[in-house]
Design a protein around this motif. Structure first.
Motif, PDB file in Angstrom:
ATOM      1  N   LYS A  65       0.849  -1.206   0.000  1.00 50.09           N
ATOM      2  CA  LYS A  65       0.000   0.000   0.000  1.00 50.09           C
ATOM      3  C   LYS A  65       0.883   1.253   0.000  1.00 50.09           C
ATOM      4  N   TYR A 171      -6.167  -9.729  -2.821  1.00 52.30           N
ATOM      5  CA  TYR A 171      -5.782  -8.485  -2.146  1.00 52.30           C
ATOM      6  C   TYR A 171      -4.461  -7.945  -2.696  1.00 52.30           C
ATOM      7  N   GLU A 175      -4.029  -4.526  -4.803  1.00 49.06           N
ATOM      8  CA  GLU A 175      -3.351  -3.384  -4.168  1.00 49.06           C
ATOM      9  C   GLU A 175      -2.181  -2.923  -5.044  1.00 49.06           C
ATOM     10  N   MET A 197     -11.255 -10.960  -6.254  1.00 52.01           N
ATOM     11  CA  MET A 197     -11.401 -11.333  -4.833  1.00 52.01           C
ATOM     12  C   MET A 197     -12.495 -12.386  -4.621  1.00 52.01           C
ATOM     13  N   CYS A 310      -4.025 -13.035   8.387  1.00 48.95           N
ATOM     14  CA  CYS A 310      -4.361 -11.649   8.710  1.00 48.95           C
ATOM     15  C   CYS A 310      -3.678 -11.203   9.991  1.00 48.95           C
ATOM     16  N   TRP A 339      -8.550  -6.210   6.122  1.00 48.61           N
ATOM     17  CA  TRP A 339      -8.806  -4.988   5.354  1.00 48.61           C
ATOM     18  C   TRP A 339      -7.876  -4.888   4.156  1.00 48.61           C
ATOM     19  N   THR A 340      -8.350  -4.157   3.158  1.00 43.94           N
ATOM     20  CA  THR A 340      -7.531  -3.830   1.996  1.00 43.94           C
ATOM     21  C   THR A 340      -7.904  -2.418   1.577  1.00 43.94           C
ATOM     22  N   GLN A 342      -7.686   0.027  -1.878  1.00 49.27           N
ATOM     23  CA  GLN A 342      -7.385   0.091  -3.311  1.00 49.27           C
ATOM     24  C   GLN A 342      -7.905   1.412  -3.868  1.00 49.27           C
ATOM     25  N   ASP A 384     -18.980  -7.216   4.945  1.00 44.59           N
ATOM     26  CA  ASP A 384     -18.002  -6.399   4.221  1.00 44.59           C
ATOM     27  C   ASP A 384     -18.451  -4.952   4.323  1.00 44.59           C
TER      28      ASP A 384
END
Lengths: 437, 107
Positions: A65, A171, A175, A197, A310, A339-340, A342, A384
């Protein structure tokens, strides 16, 4: 095996156990959290942290990220400052390669020939990127992303105009796609499934993120089975089963991870796609724990056999290990979360969805911010949240309770999630305390 | 730059005095001094396990909370409109030298 531990403790007392430290193999999130947790819980004995990497242990989430962003510093945030390890008398050995475990003698052997006795051993060896195995996969320019070095190499390669082929729309792949697009790269994502995903989320969320990426110039190819990477000195082309050819200067494989269980397996510990651990994170040897990505365990929430990749699980399991070693009660089991981010849009998930769950869309995806509720036998199983965290904390509590949900009310984002719960004649998880969030 | 002093009231009501180093967020100072701050998300305003209460006078000197921070806090145990912050979002600053913070309850 458990009964033997007391005897072994007693016997080993005369050799080394009284002075032997807790030895932790691996200094990712979970390994460092075990070390810190032991001190926070008052452990007075030695702590030896065997770190396969050289630099101060660091946060992994930013690698795919913030770190990739143009102008971002190359330093990744450290988990704890160097001084912390000194202050807490945590002896960290950088670049340590553990060769083997002698369970009888309670020692570990390093590749430099040194041998270290342990009172308790904690395997926090993590996972590694699943390697691409097609012809050409070893050509320069074919990258994976797991370590800081991987991230810095990728960052160097992602410059404006570069053609980037990303294999796998999970993910990591997405990202990196976002980071590459932001830098002006020409990005193509090749995914075997029919949406992004697909393992972790439902169709509405997949579609939302596909559109988001497409607005930023990312191109998707679904149903793509990569068969070969072609090139001379470097990767130049990605070929798929239908004969299509994608020109690329950089190829990133984001096709999942493999647990680093070899050390445990060779020591005879029970492994099955992960080191098997119980609710205390003990392996099949009562002097050896495992924690984090490398473990497989039975979910206290729904009884499923699972590996969780995670941060939340890495932290929570580390706390269970520290609690058990110091003979203290552990916290109640937690609802896992993920979490992600984008293109600046956060997808944050509470609970583990299953493909057969009922899907309730809460809010209008076209508005940019919405949630998706997953119900199993009428009970809240996972949520989500997209570009909004209002439902996140209530969701974790309600999932922990196994709350019965009114699907009609839940579809209305104007109704707080807690107000969409039905009276429950037979609570599902009466034994679970609310999750710490 | 010298350290800040921070006074922390934990969930049992005990008082701790600790040093807050300039390159740390408040969450890191709390966590590295063994206060029970889980900080599950590593300081990215994703989880709210580092929720603290500040006095209103101190709170008012700080900048606006981000949307993510606010949405997490509003649903948190004991949320205070003019006192709740995620300590991971509080960078070291001279203005915060000597302040008292209270750890919010876990929920």
């Amino acid at each position: 095996m458990r009964e033997q531990t007391a005897i072994q403790d007693h016997m080993a007392h005369f050799a080394s156990a009284a002075t032997a430290p807790v030895v932790i193999v691996g200094a990712g999130h979970s390994g460092v959290a075990v070390a810190a947790g032991l001190r926070a819980r008052g452990w007075k004995g030695g702590i030896l942290l065997l770190d396969a990497e050289k630099e101060t242990p660091y946060e992994r989430p930013p690698l795919s990220k913030e770190l990739l962003k143009a102008g971002a510093p190359d330093e990744s945030a450290v988990l704890r400052k160097e001084k912390f390890y000194q202050d807490k008398r945590i002896q960290r050995v950088a670049g340590a390669a553990v060769e083997s475990v002698d369970r009888q003698g309670r020692t570990v052997l390093l590749s430099d020939g040194s041998r270290h006795a342990y009172h308790r051993l904690v395997l926090a060896t993590g996972s590694r990127a699943r390697p691409l195995t097609v012809p050409g996969a070893r050509l320069p320019g074919v990258q994976a992303l797991r370590t800081r070095d991987d991230a810095l190499e990728l960052k160097r390669l992602l410059v404006a105009g570069t053609r980037v082929a990303i294999i796998g729309a999970g993910y990591i792949g997405l990202e990196v796609a976002a980071a590459a697009a932001a830098k002006g790269c020409n990005v193509t994502v090749l995914e075997f499934q029919d949406r992004v995903m697909s393992r972790v989320t439902s169709v509405p969320v997949s579609r939302h993120f596909e559109k988001l990426h497409e607005r930023h110039g990312v191109r998707f190819v679904f149903g793509a089975a990569v068969t070969e990477i072609e090139g001379g000195q470097r990767a130049e082309r990605v070929v798929t089963a239908d004969g299509a050819v994608f020109h690329a200067d950089v190829v990133l494989a984001g096709i999942g991870v493999i647990p680093n269980q070899e050390l445990a397996a060779e020591a005879g510990l029970e492994c099955r796609d992960g080191i098997l651990v119980d609710e205390d994170c003990l392996t099949s040897d009562a002097a050896i724990y495992a924690t984090g990505d490398v473990t497989r365990f039975t979910s206290p929430i729904d009884g499923a056999s699972q590996r969780l990749e995670c941060i939340q699980n890495a932290q929570a399991q580390a706390d269970r290990v520290a609690a058990h070693i110091t003979g203290q009660p552990a916290a109640a089991p937690e609802i896992p979360w993920f979490w992600t981010v984008q293109h600046g849009v956060r997808l944050q998930t509470a609970g583990v969805r299953r493909p057969e769950d009922d899907v309730i869309v809460r809010g209008d995806p076209a508005g940019g911010s919405f949630s998706v509720i997953y119900a199993r036998d009428g009970r809240l199983a996972a949520v989500d949240t997209v570009a909004g965290l209002a439902d996140f904390r209530p969701a974790r509590k309600l999932i922990a309770q196994g709350a019965l949900i009114d699907p009609g009310l839940a579809a209305d984002p104007g109704v707080p999630l807690a107000d969409t719960i039905l009276d429950d004649p037979a609570p599902a998880h009466a034994d679970l305390a609310p999750a710490r969030i | 730059m010298s350290n800040n002093e921070l006074t922390v009231i934990d969930r049992e009501g005990s008082t701790h005095r600790l040093e807050w180093e300039p390159d740390q967020t408040m969450m890191e100072a709390l966590r590295d001094n063994d206060l029970p701050v889980l900080a599950s998300c590593g300081g990215t305003a994703s989880c709210a396990t580092c929720h603290v209460f500040l006095d209103k006078e101190v709170f008012d000197t700080l900048g606006e909370r981000s949307e993510d921070e606010l949405e997490l806090l509003v649903e948190a145990e004991g949320y205070q409109e003019c006192g709740s912050r995620l300590s991971c979002q509080l960078d070291f600053s001279r203005e915060l030298n000597g302040v008292t913070v209270t750890l919010a309850p876990e929920d």
